[in-house]
Design a protein around this motif. Structure first.
Motif, PDB file in Angstrom:
ATOM      1  N   SER A  54     -13.581  -7.388 -10.678  1.00  0.00           N
ATOM      2  CA  SER A  54     -14.461  -6.640  -9.786  1.00  0.00           C
ATOM      3  C   SER A  54     -13.624  -5.845  -8.801  1.00  0.00           C
ATOM      4  O   SER A  54     -12.539  -6.290  -8.392  1.00  0.00           O
ATOM      5  N   THR A  55     -14.121  -4.688  -8.402  1.00  0.00           N
ATOM      6  CA  THR A  55     -13.406  -3.879  -7.402  1.00  0.00           C
ATOM      7  C   THR A  55     -13.420  -4.559  -6.035  1.00  0.00           C
ATOM      8  O   THR A  55     -12.574  -4.279  -5.196  1.00  0.00           O
ATOM      9  N   ASN A  56     -14.375  -5.454  -5.812  1.00  0.00           N
ATOM     10  CA  ASN A  56     -14.424  -6.181  -4.541  1.00  0.00           C
ATOM     11  C   ASN A  56     -13.366  -7.276  -4.457  1.00  0.00           C
ATOM     12  O   ASN A  56     -13.186  -7.872  -3.401  1.00  0.00           O
ATOM     13  N   SER A  57     -12.713  -7.566  -5.564  1.00  0.00           N
ATOM     14  CA  SER A  57     -11.735  -8.647  -5.582  1.00  0.00           C
ATOM     15  C   SER A  57     -10.299  -8.131  -5.557  1.00  0.00           C
ATOM     16  O   SER A  57      -9.364  -8.912  -5.709  1.00  0.00           O
ATOM     17  N   TYR A  93      -8.513  -7.591  -9.892  1.00  0.00           N
ATOM     18  CA  TYR A  93      -9.105  -6.252  -9.952  1.00  0.00           C
ATOM     19  C   TYR A  93      -9.765  -6.006 -11.310  1.00  0.00           C
ATOM     20  O   TYR A  93     -10.632  -5.122 -11.437  1.00  0.00           O
ATOM     21  N   GLN A 140     -10.152 -12.842   2.992  1.00  0.00           N
ATOM     22  CA  GLN A 140     -11.235 -13.244   2.097  1.00  0.00           C
ATOM     23  C   GLN A 140     -12.570 -13.236   2.835  1.00  0.00           C
ATOM     24  O   GLN A 140     -12.675 -13.698   3.985  1.00  0.00           O
ATOM     25  N   THR A 141     -13.592 -12.709   2.179  1.00  0.00           N
ATOM     26  CA  THR A 141     -14.911 -12.564   2.808  1.00  0.00           C
ATOM     27  C   THR A 141     -15.939 -13.593   2.338  1.00  0.00           C
ATOM     28  O   THR A 141     -16.987 -13.735   2.952  1.00  0.00           O
ATOM     29  N   ASN A 142     -15.682 -14.292   1.224  1.00  0.00           N
ATOM     30  CA  ASN A 142     -16.659 -15.258   0.710  1.00  0.00           C
ATOM     31  C   ASN A 142     -16.079 -16.669   0.651  1.00  0.00           C
ATOM     32  O   ASN A 142     -16.072 -17.329  -0.386  1.00  0.00           O
ATOM     33  N   THR A 187     -13.495 -12.642  -3.066  1.00  0.00           N
ATOM     34  CA  THR A 187     -13.540 -11.216  -2.733  1.00  0.00           C
ATOM     35  C   THR A 187     -12.809 -10.987  -1.420  1.00  0.00           C
ATOM     36  O   THR A 187     -12.772 -11.864  -0.544  1.00  0.00           O
ATOM     37  N   SER A 221     -11.597  -7.962   1.732  1.00  0.00           N
ATOM     38  CA  SER A 221     -11.808  -6.668   2.387  1.00  0.00           C
ATOM     39  C   SER A 221     -10.711  -6.476   3.432  1.00  0.00           C
ATOM     40  O   SER A 221     -10.151  -7.452   3.959  1.00  0.00           O
TER      41      SER A 221
END
Length: 446
Positions: free
Chosen positions: A41-44, A38, A121-123, A149, A151
């Motif tokens: 990045s907020t995406n992580s 965190y 995980q998205t990536n 990252t 979600s």
């Protein structure tokens, strides 16, 4: 428990990074690297709780998963504890109403994962977990150019609940429609041993032998349905049930019916429903065992056998056992057995044994005085009453010897759990035979 419910019901797909972690280390681990994402990045952000200065339980209760998880656990505990044999026997109303917490349970289960706390995980293509997990200290190199990252995973619990909930709603609608059918009480008869009989005028219902119906009395409880076995046969022009007043609801119903026909309570009937005794006529021979009021499932069966006395019927022999602890119970069922004794013209088709397990000194003296009578003192039958308990082990051996090769024998029991367990053990024991005769136990449960 809350975490378990979240993982089980949200249905998200999470790559298990923890299999690379050495749990004995607190620092410089993959878990620590994922925990601190965190900061990059907020995406992580992987952990739903990022403020480590707060109490975790308090933060959990601020989430949808936390609140619904607690409600799910409480509902499950209440339903489980109220479903025990003691609670069902002693506090049936409490069991019945508590059991309907499943509605709250299903609603909470459907929304439990809606917040998406469980992440995936998205990536994966840019940050391959298989390659990057072992080198978590040097991410952003050529092999792992970006941080992982995550979600929130979408909730899929409602998919698993959709079909059973729809089927349940359809079943409730059918029951509601059937319960609206008009029923007319034709006769109320009080028997000994706190047993009373209700006869309904036969309408659209056509119960088969051994089936049961639900009865609701609006004056007692508008929401409670209680099951009772139908004791009339399909050939009779009425539907009857025999009820023993032993609980709060049945005692109140008996009180309401005292003033019949001057005062007729509003009663609804739902049914009929199938029961294990439905299969009675699918065997070569059957053994019917009833204890006390547990004889009711076999009343309709014994009445119906008068219509199947043809040589081409599969059922060739019926062994009937009735175990009672008082002579008062013989009143209403003894009359039926007397009728069958006169009307059945197939030799050795119906073999019945009635057992009295308790008797007083006066009753014992009466038996001695009437020992030479052609008919039994208590039942009026040619077959005399036995005193004590049946020796089922010996009788099973005799029944096995009397049966033909490759016969299927159905054993039907309605009574205490100990009696059913005893018969189950005997079925297993006597199935080992050279004549390939099989005993099948059928236990009434409701």
């Amino acid at each position: 428990m809350i975490c378990f419910l979240s993982i089980l019901h949200v249905g998200g797909h999470i790559y298990n990074y923890n299999r690379f972690v050495d749990v004995n280390k607190e620092h410089n681990t993959l878990a620590a690297a994922l925990k601190n994402l965190y900061l990059q990045s907020t995406n992580s952000i992987l952990n739903p709780i990022t403020n480590y200065q707060v109490v975790n339980v308090g933060e959990m209760l601020r989430t949808t998963a936390g609140i619904t998880g607690v409600i799910l656990s409480v509902c499950l505990i209440l339903m489980f504890s109220s479903s025990t044999m003691l609670m069902r026997r002693s506090f049936y109303e409490l069991f019945w109403f508590t059991h309907h917490l499943f509605i709250v349970f299903f609603i909470c289960l459907a929304v439990h994962g809606i917040q998406g706390l469980i992440k995936s995980q998205t990536n994966v293509k840019q940050h391959d977990p298989v390659v990057c997990a072992p080198i978590y200290t040097s991410w952003t190199n050529s092999q792992c150019p970006v941080f992982p990252t995550f979600s929130g995973s979408s909730s899929t619990s409602w998919i698993w609940l959709l079909i059973p909930v729809v089927l349940y709603i359809i079943e409730r609608i059918i029951r509601l429609v059937r319960s609206l059918q008009h029923v007319e009480i034709q006769q109320v008869t009080k028997h000994a041993s706190n047993v009373f009989e209700i006869r309904f005028k036969k309408s659209n219902m056509k119960p088969l032998p051994g089936q049961y119906i639900y009865i609701k009395c609006f004056a007692i409880a508008k929401l409670e349905w209680h099951p009772f076995t139908v004791t009339s046969s399909p050939e009779e022009d009425f539907i009857s049930v025999h009820i023993r007043s032993c609980g709060n609801w049945t005692k109140q119903l008996a009180e309401r019916l005292k003033n019949y026909p001057q005062d007729i309570p509003n009663i609804s009937v739902d049914g009929p429903y199938g029961a294990p005794a439905d299969d009675c006529f699918n065997y070569d021979s059957v053994i019917l065992v009833g204890a006390g009021i547990g004889v009711t499932p076999y009343a309709a069966i014994l009445k119906h056998i008068r219509s199947i006395q043809t040589p081409n019927a599969r059922l060739v022999r019926v062994y009937f056992y009735w175990i009672c602890n008082t002579t008062d119970a013989f009143e209403w069922f003894g009359d039926l057995l007397q009728q069958l004794e006169h009307e059945i013209n197939r030799p050795n088709f119906l073999i019945y044994k009635i057992f009295l397990t308790k008797w007083s000194l006066n009753e014992a003296k009466a038996v001695v005085r009437n020992h030479d009578d052609t008919r039994d003192l208590w039942t009026g039958l040619q077959q005399k009453t036995y005193y004590g308990r049946p020796n089922f082990d010996q009788d099973f051996s005799l029944i096995k010897d009397e049966s033909q090769q490759n016969s299927d024998i159905g054993v039907f029991v309605c009574g205490p759990k100990q009696l059913a367990n005893q018969l189950q053990r005997l079925c297993i024991k006597h199935n080992r035979n050279e004549k390939n005769i099989n005993f099948y136990l059928n236990k009434e449960n409701f």
